[in-house]
Design a protein around this motif. Sequence first.
Motif, PDB file in Angstrom:
ATOM      1  N   SER A  19       0.802  -1.222   0.000  1.00 36.30           N
ATOM      2  CA  SER A  19       0.000   0.000   0.000  1.00 36.30           C
ATOM      3  C   SER A  19       0.836   1.273   0.000  1.00 36.30           C
ATOM      4  CB  SER A  19      -0.942   0.012   1.217  1.00 36.30           C
ATOM      5  OG  SER A  19      -0.194  -0.055   2.422  1.00 36.30           O
ATOM      6  N   GLY A  20       2.165   1.156  -0.039  1.00 40.36           N
ATOM      7  CA  GLY A  20       2.945   2.373  -0.065  1.00 40.36           C
ATOM      8  C   GLY A  20       4.419   2.180   0.196  1.00 40.36           C
ATOM      9  N   MET A  21       5.154   3.297   0.080  1.00 35.77           N
ATOM     10  CA  MET A  21       6.590   3.407   0.278  1.00 35.77           C
ATOM     11  C   MET A  21       7.356   2.591  -0.771  1.00 35.77           C
ATOM     12  SD  MET A  21       8.938   5.100   1.523  1.00 35.77           S
ATOM     13  CE  MET A  21       7.737   6.225   2.237  1.00 35.77           C
ATOM     14  N   CYS A  22       8.658   2.786  -0.799  1.00 38.69           N
ATOM     15  CA  CYS A  22       9.557   2.085  -1.720  1.00 38.69           C
ATOM     16  C   CYS A  22      10.939   2.104  -1.089  1.00 38.69           C
ATOM     17  CB  CYS A  22       9.569   2.785  -3.084  1.00 38.69           C
ATOM     18  SG  CYS A  22      10.726   2.068  -4.271  1.00 38.69           S
ATOM     19  N   THR A  23      11.579   0.960  -1.049  1.00 40.74           N
ATOM     20  CA  THR A  23      12.895   0.873  -0.420  1.00 40.74           C
ATOM     21  C   THR A  23      13.911   1.757  -1.140  1.00 40.74           C
ATOM     22  OG1 THR A  23      12.444  -1.350   0.436  1.00 40.74           O
ATOM     23  CG2 THR A  23      14.747  -0.717   0.236  1.00 40.74           C
ATOM     24  N   THR A  24      13.783   1.921  -2.451  1.00 41.62           N
ATOM     25  CA  THR A  24      14.710   2.812  -3.159  1.00 41.62           C
ATOM     26  C   THR A  24      14.534   4.252  -2.712  1.00 41.62           C
ATOM     27  OG1 THR A  24      13.252   3.262  -5.062  1.00 41.62           O
ATOM     28  CG2 THR A  24      14.673   1.297  -5.179  1.00 41.62           C
ATOM     29  N   TYR A  25      13.300   4.633  -2.393  1.00 43.38           N
ATOM     30  CA  TYR A  25      13.055   6.004  -1.923  1.00 43.38           C
ATOM     31  C   TYR A  25      13.695   6.215  -0.558  1.00 43.38           C
ATOM     32  CZ  TYR A  25      10.680  10.252  -0.408  1.00 43.38           C
ATOM     33  OH  TYR A  25      10.415  11.516   0.058  1.00 43.38           O
ATOM     34  N   VAL A  26      13.553   5.248   0.318  1.00 38.53           N
ATOM     35  CA  VAL A  26      14.208   5.343   1.621  1.00 38.53           C
ATOM     36  C   VAL A  26      15.707   5.530   1.426  1.00 38.53           C
ATOM     37  CG1 VAL A  26      14.629   4.191   3.822  1.00 38.53           C
ATOM     38  CG2 VAL A  26      12.417   3.909   2.678  1.00 38.53           C
ATOM     39  N   CYS A  27      16.276   4.792   0.492  1.00 40.61           N
ATOM     40  CA  CYS A  27      17.701   4.904   0.186  1.00 40.61           C
ATOM     41  C   CYS A  27      18.048   6.309  -0.297  1.00 40.61           C
ATOM     42  CB  CYS A  27      18.091   3.864  -0.864  1.00 40.61           C
ATOM     43  SG  CYS A  27      19.836   3.875  -1.322  1.00 40.61           S
ATOM     44  N   ALA A  28      17.221   6.848  -1.186  1.00 37.60           N
ATOM     45  CA  ALA A  28      17.479   8.183  -1.723  1.00 37.60           C
ATOM     46  C   ALA A  28      17.450   9.240  -0.622  1.00 37.60           C
ATOM     47  CB  ALA A  28      16.451   8.516  -2.807  1.00 37.60           C
ATOM     48  N   VAL A  29      16.503   9.128   0.304  1.00 39.94           N
ATOM     49  CA  VAL A  29      16.421  10.083   1.417  1.00 39.94           C
ATOM     50  C   VAL A  29      17.627   9.932   2.345  1.00 39.94           C
ATOM     51  CG1 VAL A  29      15.083  10.787   3.431  1.00 39.94           C
ATOM     52  CG2 VAL A  29      13.904  10.211   1.302  1.00 39.94           C
ATOM     53  N   VAL A  30      17.986   8.683   2.639  1.00 37.85           N
ATOM     54  CA  VAL A  30      19.149   8.426   3.486  1.00 37.85           C
ATOM     55  C   VAL A  30      20.399   9.065   2.886  1.00 37.85           C
ATOM     56  CG1 VAL A  30      20.775   6.614   4.185  1.00 37.85           C
ATOM     57  CG2 VAL A  30      18.339   6.328   4.630  1.00 37.85           C
ATOM     58  N   LEU A  31      20.620   8.854   1.599  1.00 36.88           N
ATOM     59  CA  LEU A  31      21.831   9.366   0.964  1.00 36.88           C
ATOM     60  C   LEU A  31      21.850  10.885   0.933  1.00 36.88           C
ATOM     61  CD1 LEU A  31      22.323   6.807  -1.939  1.00 36.88           C
ATOM     62  CD2 LEU A  31      23.598   7.002   0.194  1.00 36.88           C
ATOM     63  N   GLU A  32      20.696  11.508   0.743  1.00 36.92           N
ATOM     64  CA  GLU A  32      20.648  12.967   0.791  1.00 36.92           C
ATOM     65  C   GLU A  32      21.070  13.477   2.169  1.00 36.92           C
ATOM     66  OE1 GLU A  32      17.490  16.176  -0.722  1.00 36.92           O
ATOM     67  OE2 GLU A  32      16.818  15.097   1.065  1.00 36.92           O
ATOM     68  N   LYS A  33      20.583  12.838   3.225  1.00 36.94           N
ATOM     69  CA  LYS A  33      20.929  13.251   4.576  1.00 36.94           C
ATOM     70  C   LYS A  33      22.418  13.047   4.859  1.00 36.94           C
ATOM     71  CE  LYS A  33      16.372  12.414   6.646  1.00 36.94           C
ATOM     72  NZ  LYS A  33      15.618  11.662   7.695  1.00 36.94           N
ATOM     73  N   LEU A  34      22.956  11.908   4.413  1.00 36.22           N
ATOM     74  CA  LEU A  34      24.371  11.635   4.648  1.00 36.22           C
ATOM     75  C   LEU A  34      25.261  12.632   3.909  1.00 36.22           C
ATOM     76  CD1 LEU A  34      24.302   7.735   4.373  1.00 36.22           C
ATOM     77  CD2 LEU A  34      24.542   9.079   6.475  1.00 36.22           C
ATOM     78  N   LYS A  35      24.912  12.913   2.654  1.00 33.93           N
ATOM     79  CA  LYS A  35      25.709  13.865   1.874  1.00 33.93           C
ATOM     80  C   LYS A  35      25.640  15.256   2.469  1.00 33.93           C
ATOM     81  CE  LYS A  35      25.297  11.356  -2.512  1.00 33.93           C
ATOM     82  NZ  LYS A  35      24.690  11.361  -3.885  1.00 33.93           N
ATOM     83  N   ARG A  78      27.653   8.430  13.674  1.00 37.36           N
ATOM     84  CA  ARG A  78      26.688   9.417  13.187  1.00 37.36           C
ATOM     85  C   ARG A  78      25.969   8.903  11.949  1.00 37.36           C
ATOM     86  NH1 ARG A  78      28.020  15.618  11.207  1.00 37.36           N
ATOM     87  NH2 ARG A  78      25.881  16.393  11.325  1.00 37.36           N
ATOM     88  N   ALA A  79      26.718   8.303  11.024  1.00 39.90           N
ATOM     89  CA  ALA A  79      26.118   7.768   9.800  1.00 39.90           C
ATOM     90  C   ALA A  79      25.101   6.678  10.118  1.00 39.90           C
ATOM     91  CB  ALA A  79      27.205   7.230   8.872  1.00 39.90           C
ATOM     92  N   LYS A  80      25.468   5.782  10.992  1.00 35.94           N
ATOM     93  CA  LYS A  80      24.563   4.683  11.351  1.00 35.94           C
ATOM     94  C   LYS A  80      23.287   5.197  11.990  1.00 35.94           C
ATOM     95  CE  LYS A  80      26.633   1.148  13.339  1.00 35.94           C
ATOM     96  NZ  LYS A  80      27.599   0.374  14.156  1.00 35.94           N
ATOM     97  N   GLN A  81      23.412   6.215  12.822  1.00 38.26           N
ATOM     98  CA  GLN A  81      22.216   6.751  13.474  1.00 38.26           C
ATOM     99  C   GLN A  81      21.289   7.422  12.463  1.00 38.26           C
ATOM    100  OE1 GLN A  81      21.708   6.142  16.887  1.00 38.26           O
ATOM    101  NE2 GLN A  81      19.652   6.547  16.070  1.00 38.26           N
ATOM    102  N   ILE A  82      21.855   8.146  11.520  1.00 39.56           N
ATOM    103  CA  ILE A  82      21.042   8.773  10.468  1.00 39.56           C
ATOM    104  C   ILE A  82      20.302   7.706   9.664  1.00 39.56           C
ATOM    105  CG2 ILE A  82      21.177  10.017   8.266  1.00 39.56           C
ATOM    106  CD1 ILE A  82      23.482  11.647   9.511  1.00 39.56           C
TER     107      ILE A  82
END
Length: 340
Positions: A19-35, A78-82
Motif C-alpha cells: 500500500s505504499g513506500m519504496c525501499t529505493t526512496y528510503v535509500c534516496a532520502v538516506v543518501l541525501e541526509k548523509l551527503k 553518526r552515519a549509522k544513526q542517520i
Amino acid sequence: MQLYNNILYVGFDDTDSSSGMCTTYVCAVVLEKLKSCGMTLKGEPRLIRLNPFAPYKTRGNGAVSFRLVLDNNQTIRRAKQIILDTVEELSQLNDPRTNPGVVFYQGPMTRDLKEYSMKTVQCMVTLEEAETLAQKIGAEIVKYKNGRGVIGALAAIGCPLPDNTYELIAYREVNNYGKVRRINEDSVRLMDHETYPETFDNLDEGYMAITPHTPCPVLYGIRGETKEALYRAQELIRSEEPIERVMVFLTNQHTDMHLQAIDRIAGIEKYQCYVVKGVVNSNPHVIEGGHVIFNLKDESGEMECAAYEPTKRFRDSVRELAPGDEVTIYGGIGNKGTLN
C-alpha cells in the motif's frame, strides 16, 4: 569499528508494503541526509532484485546497498544513526508483512558472502542463514519486527555484478502519493524511439510502462544500459507534476541472474527460477483468465507450463507449439508448481 579500506557497506530491505513506500526512496532520502553531513558515497547505490518467486516478498523484491567512505568512529556512529532513524521513520511498520532489516559491514567481499548473495537471488534463504553468515563475517544487523529484511540487505551488499544495468527513478512529492501520475505519454513514446535499445521496457504494446500502479513515491523509472542513456531519456520525458528527487541505481535487472540451468525436470523445486529443456507433451489450451497452458516433459518427468495473461502477445507464440516440439523454457515456479 575498524574499517576495511575506509569503506562502510550498508544494506537494507523490506521497508515498503503493498500500500505504499519504496525501499529505493528510503535509500534516496538516506543518501541525501548523509551527503548533507559531508559524508562521501563511493560509486552508485545498488538495487538488487532478489528471487522473484519468494513468497514473502512485498512488491518488486528489491534490496538496496551503498558504500560510504568514512575515516573515524565518530563519523561511523553518526552515519549509522542517520540511517537507522530514517529507515524507522519511513518504513511501513504498521503493515504485518513489512519487516525491515539493516546491515552494516566493514570487511572484504568474501566467497561465502558472494555465494550467499547469489543463492538469495536464485533460491529461498532463511533468516537464520543470513544471521549465521553475518555473525561469521562480522557484519552488524539491525532488525525491525521479525527483521526478515536482513536477508535481502546482506545479499545487496555482497551480490557480484559481472553484468549490470542501471535504473533512473524519479520520485513524487508527498502530496501526490495515491493520485494519478501525470506524465505526457507522447513524450515517453518519443523517448523510447530516441533511446531504445539503450533504454528498454519503456512501453508495453504501445502503452506507457515506466510508471508503477501503486500509491508509492515513484513517479517513473527508466531502465537502461548506461547512465548516459538514462539522463538523455530523462530530458525527453515531460512530467506534468513536480519531481521531488531523482536517483540512479546500479542493478542486476534484465541480466537473468535469477535463472539457474537445470538438466532434469524432476529436480525443479518451488520458488526458484530455471532454464530447462524439454519436449512439448500436450496441445496448448486457454483456460479462464486468458492463460495458456501446456505440458513439458523429459526423461525424468513432466510438468505444467503457463504463459499467463499479462504476457499478452507472447501467448500467441505459445499457442503455436505442438506435441513433439523441443523447447527451452525460461521461468520460475510459484506456489501452484507451474513453470511460468
